[in-house]
Design an enzyme around this catalytic site. Structure first.
Site, short mmCIF file in Angstrom:
data_model
loop_
_atom_site.label_atom_id
_atom_site.label_comp_id
_atom_site.label_asym_id
_atom_site.label_seq_id
_atom_site.Cartn_x
_atom_site.Cartn_y
_atom_site.Cartn_z
CB CYS A 79 -0.98 -0.02 1.17
SG CYS A 79 -2.35 1.16 0.98
CG HIS A 166 -3.70 -3.48 3.49
ND1 HIS A 166 -2.66 -3.03 4.27
CD2 HIS A 166 -4.28 -2.37 2.97
CE1 HIS A 166 -2.62 -1.71 4.24
NE2 HIS A 166 -3.59 -1.28 3.46
CD GLU A 168 -1.43 -6.09 5.78
OE1 GLU A 168 -1.44 -4.88 6.04
OE2 GLU A 168 -1.13 -6.55 4.67
#
Length: 508
Positions: A79, A166, A168
């Site tokens: 990002c 993202h 994660e």
């Protein structure tokens, strides 16, 4: 030397999740704020640049020198990290015409190892107000979504990758696969960081660091201090002394139960009954922060007194864990005080002791995994979190022995029923709260005016956010009846259905 990944934090709310996902893949990782760049050693095998709440165009964060990283270490920008890589190399980042937050889907993927086993249409999680509109000449787009052309790129001729989404967060369905591709296929890490590996390396490190020195540790009965104690015990044996203080604000019968459990584990533990001293200092105190400070002050006095009875102590051990370490040096500068129940504030200076923190690089779930690998009973490992000040912050208003007795009995009924009904492990934290109100009731043929108990149970992963537990109505009815019938002074029981945020887990 241990293989590791450095994560450079630009302030994203998700940065800790990157570290957690890597740890789940058996890769050791450390987080460093972009304002405090780390020293690289031979153990570093890859670097990840996190997201951020800021724009690369704002100039609010420092320019990070990547000249010693790019091309020398596999690098992944996430990002903000992707936008920073693009802009700092001559690309262009502009405010998005359509701000992209939430779910998106991969619409194009080039044949690249970062996206191995990730199909067209895979859902990813976007959270950005800027878009990379131009990339430098030697950059190659390797993935797009319907709205974002540059959803991922690589720099040709070097192991540098970047993604706009993202990986994660769990909403990125194949995010863990992408991280695995990066650490395994791009960076070539061996994925050998396991609880057993941590125990072996930490025990060896503690033996080397402490030698024959004597260490004291304040035990609380909680997971962190218990696991720290067993690790230290494995390393230095009889040279560790644990001090477990009864402040009178523990759960019912907890002091003796935990003390017996510690001794059963072979630990050298001193149990100290300091109930009267704590209660006398809390007399007339109603402010929550004043309660905490009074308890902290008396704890230091009692701990110091007991420690001075021991000879030649050089170290104070603490159960500090990684989130506390991260929060103490943040992107925005030093955060608020590290949680007092993880650190015995003031003791090191007062006693002139050196600090040892064997768990300081572990997340909470990892502490439990290490504890299980050490053979610690689930009676300890599976315990719900309990606030450092204990029942003092679950008794709203002034604390008296009568209120403590009532709350301990009520709490014991609630917790024991959760265990009996197989609900305890479905709840992250539960307890009873003594409210500073009285209510009208009827018992038999008599009108009563008695106290109110509030029950609180939440589900959570790490306590940062929490939802109230949807316990069965019949279960709550049974617990309410048992508390009202068995605990003298209670004629009403209520259930807290607030989530965090906006409420907190504890009431004070």
């Amino acid at each position: 030397m241990e293989e590791k990944v450095f994560i450079i934090d630009f302030g994203s709310q998700y940065t800790q999740l990157i570290a957690r996902r890597l740890r789940e893949l058996n890769v050791y990782s450390e987080i460093y704020p972009c304002t405090h760049m780390p020293q690289f050693d031979e153990g570093v095998k890859a670097v990840i640049l996190s997201g951020s709440p800021y724009s690369v165009n704002d100039g609010l964060l420092p320019a990070v020198d990547l000249s010693e990283i790019r091309g020398k270490y596999p690098l992944l920008g996430v990002c903000y990290g992707a936008q920073y890589l693009a802009q700092s190399n001559g690309g262009k980042v502009t405010p998005s015409k359509i701000r992209e937050y939430g779910r998106a889907h991969i619409s194009e993927v080039s044949d690249d190892k970062l996206f191995k086993d990730i199909n067209i249409g895979s859902q990813v999680w976007m959270s950005h107000g800027d878009t990379i509109t131009e990339i430098p000449q030697n950059f190659k787009v390797i993935a797009s979504t319907q709205d974002v052309k540059v959803a991922a790129f690589k720099i040709e001729g070097e192991p540098t990758y970047a993604i706009q989404f993202h990986p994660e967060v769990t909403h990125s369905i194949d995010g863990k696969t992408l991280l695995l591709n990066f650490i395994k296929d791009v960076a070539g890490l061996s994925q050998n960081w396991t609880p057993t590996h941590f125990i072996e390396s930490t025990t060896a490190e503690l033996k080397s660091k402490l030698g024959e020195d004597k260490v004291i540790l304040g035990l609380s009965g909680g997971v962190d201090s218990s696991v720290a104690a067993i690790l230290l015990h494995q390393a230095i044996g009889k040279n560790l002394t644990g001090i477990f203080i009864d402040n009178g604000l523990l759960r019912k019968d907890e002091f003796n139960q935990v003390l017996d459990a510690y001794k059963g584990m072979g630990l050298n533990v001193i149990g100290v009954d300091a109930r009267e001293k704590f209660l006398s200092q809390l007399k007339g105190v109603t402010d929550p922060e004043a309660k905490r400070k009074a308890i902290g002050r008396v704890f230091i006095e009692v701990f110091d007194e007991e420690a001075h009875k021991l000879q030649d102590v050089k170290w104070l051990a603490q159960g500090t864990i990684y989130p506390d370490v991260i929060e103490s040096v943040s992107v925005k500068g030093p955060s608020a005080t590290i949680k007092s129940h993880h650190n015995v504030g003031g003791l090191p200076e007062k006693m002139k002791l050196k600090i040892v923190e064997p768990l300081r690089m572990l997340f909470k779930d990892e502490v439990r995994l290490v504890g299980a690998a050490l053979g610690i009973s689930n009676v300890i490992l599976g315990r719900h979190p309990f606030p450092g000040p204990g029942l003092a912050i679950r008794i709203l208003g002034e604390i008296t022995q009568e209120k403590i007795d009532i709350l301990q009995e009520s709490d014991a009924i609630f917790i024991n029923e959760l265990k009996a009904q197989g609900l305890y492990d479905q709840v992250w934290q539960a307890g009873a709260i003594f409210l500073p109100v009285q209510s009208v009731g009827v018992m038999g043929d008599e009108r009563t005016y008695q106290h109110v108990i509030c029950l609180r149970a939440v589900t959570s992963v790490d306590g940062m956010t929490a939802d109230w537990s949807h316990l069965p109505y019949q279960f709550l009815a049974d617990v309410s009846n048992k508390i009202i019938n068995r605990v003298k002074g209670i004629n009403r029981v209520v259930y807290d259905i607030s989530s965090k945020p906006p409420a907190t887990i504890e009431w004070e």
